[in-house]
Design a protein around this motif. Structure first.
Motif, PDB file in Angstrom:
ATOM      1  N   UNK A   1       4.938  -4.494  -2.048  1.00 19.09           N
ATOM      2  CA  UNK A   1       4.149  -3.441  -2.674  1.00 19.09           C
ATOM      3  C   UNK A   1       3.188  -2.798  -1.680  1.00 19.09           C
ATOM      4  N   UNK A   2       2.591  -3.599  -0.780  1.00 13.06           N
ATOM      5  CA  UNK A   2       1.664  -3.064   0.219  1.00 13.06           C
ATOM      6  C   UNK A   2       2.394  -2.199   1.238  1.00 13.06           C
ATOM      7  N   UNK A   3       3.566  -2.616   1.627  1.00 11.85           N
ATOM      8  CA  UNK A   3       4.344  -1.827   2.593  1.00 11.85           C
ATOM      9  C   UNK A   3       4.709  -0.473   2.004  1.00 11.85           C
ATOM     10  N   UNK A   4       5.110  -0.469   0.749  1.00  7.11           N
ATOM     11  CA  UNK A   4       5.499   0.780   0.107  1.00  7.11           C
ATOM     12  C   UNK A   4       4.310   1.715  -0.073  1.00  7.11           C
TER      13      UNK A   4
ATOM     14  N   UNK B   1       9.213  -7.027   4.761  1.00  8.66           N
ATOM     15  CA  UNK B   1       8.124  -7.807   4.169  1.00  8.66           C
ATOM     16  C   UNK B   1       8.284  -9.298   4.481  1.00  8.66           C
ATOM     17  N   UNK B   2       9.520  -9.765   4.561  1.00 10.96           N
ATOM     18  CA  UNK B   2       9.760 -11.164   4.894  1.00 10.96           C
ATOM     19  C   UNK B   2       9.436 -11.452   6.365  1.00 10.96           C
ATOM     20  N   UNK B   3       9.718 -10.467   7.241  1.00 14.67           N
ATOM     21  CA  UNK B   3       9.485 -10.671   8.671  1.00 14.67           C
ATOM     22  C   UNK B   3       7.999 -10.676   8.992  1.00 14.67           C
ATOM     23  N   UNK B   4       7.252  -9.697   8.459  1.00 14.45           N
ATOM     24  CA  UNK B   4       5.821  -9.592   8.791  1.00 14.45           C
ATOM     25  C   UNK B   4       4.930 -10.294   7.768  1.00 14.45           C
ATOM     26  N   UNK B   5       5.604 -10.887   6.728  1.00 13.79           N
ATOM     27  CA  UNK B   5       4.866 -11.661   5.707  1.00 13.79           C
ATOM     28  C   UNK B   5       3.765 -10.831   5.054  1.00 13.79           C
ATOM     29  N   UNK B   6       4.146  -9.670   4.609  1.00 12.82           N
ATOM     30  CA  UNK B   6       3.245  -8.787   3.858  1.00 12.82           C
ATOM     31  C   UNK B   6       3.953  -8.382   2.574  1.00 12.82           C
TER      32      UNK B   6
END
Length: 474
Positions: free
Chosen positions: A22-25, A14-19
């Motif tokens: 919660x959205x990634x999960x 999430x830090x790398x792609x700045x997303x």
């Protein structure tokens, strides 16, 4: 955007792609009873907390790479690059290394006595019950007259006495590393490993007993590796001379030994071993290796625990050089080398010898980094990477921990069965189900035993023998 490793936590992603995490999960996992489930390659993985979720690169690529994403209308698509972090070794030239000889045969056929004679030691007398239970190492120097066409590596000359060093102007030195393997049937794993690492095999057969069970197993290893072999018929001082012909005839019945040299010896008599040295000189050709600017690569033969030194890795060096002060990665262990000892027990002085050189075996004393002390790893038969860059070592061990945590999250069949039964109870109490979900059903009521040994190799061999019968605690 930085490259993505093979396994990465969702939090780091999430830090790398700045997303948002919660959205990634939401895109990758299924939330059920406050646990996160990931389906990957027909298996299911369970994570207890959002910060503990580990994602393989394949899953990330399918979601976010525009070339593989299922939904091209999806936002936040990136050109992701995959990176497997490895030590960066700069090869400055090609060199040659010492040859490796695996000494094999049945128990009590004289393998360790032969090594004691070559190195002037008495290890055979100190072994418990007279049985070798680890891979012993002996280094021996073969001399031959200088020739114009020879291309022999002089690495390791400082390991020998000054009287021998003075002959370097008129002789070539071939340093041979012998791997003395156990002959007891439980230690087949050590014999197989030694034969795979060797450039030649020295097979010992006792003249009084002839070919025995582990002799036949050793011949099977020779069949598999297809490397030069010398057979020594030992204990000729105990039998009539014609016994040599009888044993030789039995040996010739095996196809892999049909044309190999067979020599009569008495392992405790150095004079009878001179023909063996002569043959070894003829057999060996220079073994090519890489010379690195810094760092080195090897394999861990054994892990020992020595009083006052802690765990010690016994490493056979392949390429480059292993030096005091290097960082290293081996299995799940990241440490700093604080001392190197040769097989005669003497410390290798960097100013005199540099470090552990290709073809040699060294004992590595080290200080383990705090970042991975939570795992007690015993990495026998594992690649050993030495390097000067601490950042690279930290990155490698971080990725290996992520991969380990991912595989540890694999849901067992019993757990999946329990979850399937829970699904039928649509109106059940979620809090009670959550408690039950934490419990993995075990139907294994077999006894547990504890194995205690002085080296990791012995534990691994015994575990191989009993794994089908009991659950082993190391």
């Amino acid at each position: 955007m930085p490259p993505i490793p093979s396994f990465i936590s969702a939090k780091e992603l999430s830090k790398i792609i700045k997303e948002p995490l919660k959205e990634i999960l939401k895109k990758t996992c299924t939330l059920r009873y406050k646990k996160y489930y990931l389906d990957y390659q027909k298996d299911r993985y369970m994570f207890l907390k959002p910060g503990k979720v580990i994602l393989p690169f394949d899953v990330i690529q399918q979601l976010y790479n525009p070339n593989t994403a299922n939904n091209n209308k999806q936002k936040n698509l990136f050109n992701l690059t995959h990176e497997v972090t490895q030590p960066d070794y700069k090869v400055i030239k090609k060199g040659t290394r010492s040859s490796i000889v695996a000494v094999m045969g049945h128990v009590n056929h004289g393998k360790t006595t032969l090594m004691d004679t070559l190195r002037g030691s008495s290890i055979a007398r100190t072994e418990k019950h007279g049985i070798t239970q680890t891979v012993n190492v002996a280094e021996h120097t073969l001399f031959e007259k200088q020739s114009n066409s020879s291309n022999i590596d002089h690495a390791g000359d400082s390991h020998h006495e000054e009287a021998q060093a003075e002959t370097a102007n008129t002789h070539n030195k071939k340093v041979v590393t012998f791997l003395d393997t156990p002959g007891h049937f439980h230690f087949h794993r050590m014999r197989n490993t030694a034969s795979e690492l060797a450039n030649a095999i020295l097979l010992l057969v006792a003249a009084d007993e002839g070919i025995q069970t582990q002799t036949i197993e050793s011949i099977g290893c020779i069949d598999d590796v297809q490397i030069p072999t010398i057979v020594c018929v030992n204990k000729m001082d105990l039998v009539p001379q014609q016994r040599f012909d009888t044993v030789s005839t039995a040996i010739r019945e095996y196809v892999s030994l049909d044309t190999c040299p067979i020599l009569p010896i008495v392992a405790k008599d150095l004079n009878t071993l001179k023909p063996v040295s002569d043959l070894l000189r003829k057999v060996f050709q220079p073994i090519e290796c890489d010379v690195y600017e810094t760092g080195g690569v090897g394999i861990v033969l054994e892990v020992l625990r020595k009083l006052g030194q802690g765990d010690v890795f016994r490493v056979l060096v392949y390429h480059g050089m292993i030096r005091k002060g290097d960082h290293f990665i081996c299995g799940m262990t990241h440490g700093i080398i604080r001392a190197l000892h040769s097989m005669n027990g003497k410390e290798i002085i960097p100013e005199e010898e540099g470090g552990g050189k290709p073809g040699r075996v060294v004992d590595v004393m080290f200080t383990q980094r705090k970042s991975n002390k939570k795992i007690q790893d015993v990495p026998i038969e594992t690649e050993f990477y030495a390097m000067q860059e601490e950042d690279i070592a930290k990155q490698i061990i971080h990725e290996r921990f992520a991969e380990l945590e991912f595989h540890n999250a694999l849901v067992s069949d019993n757990h999946m069965t329990a979850n399937s039964e829970d699904k039928k109870e649509e109106h059940g109490d979620i809090s009670n189900n959550s408690e039950d979900d934490d419990k993995i059903i075990h139907d294994d009521h077999r006894p547990t035993i504890v194995i205690k040994a002085d080296c990791a190799g012995a534990i691994a061999c015994i575990q191989d023998s009993v794994d089908e019968m009991v659950r082993v605690v190391r």
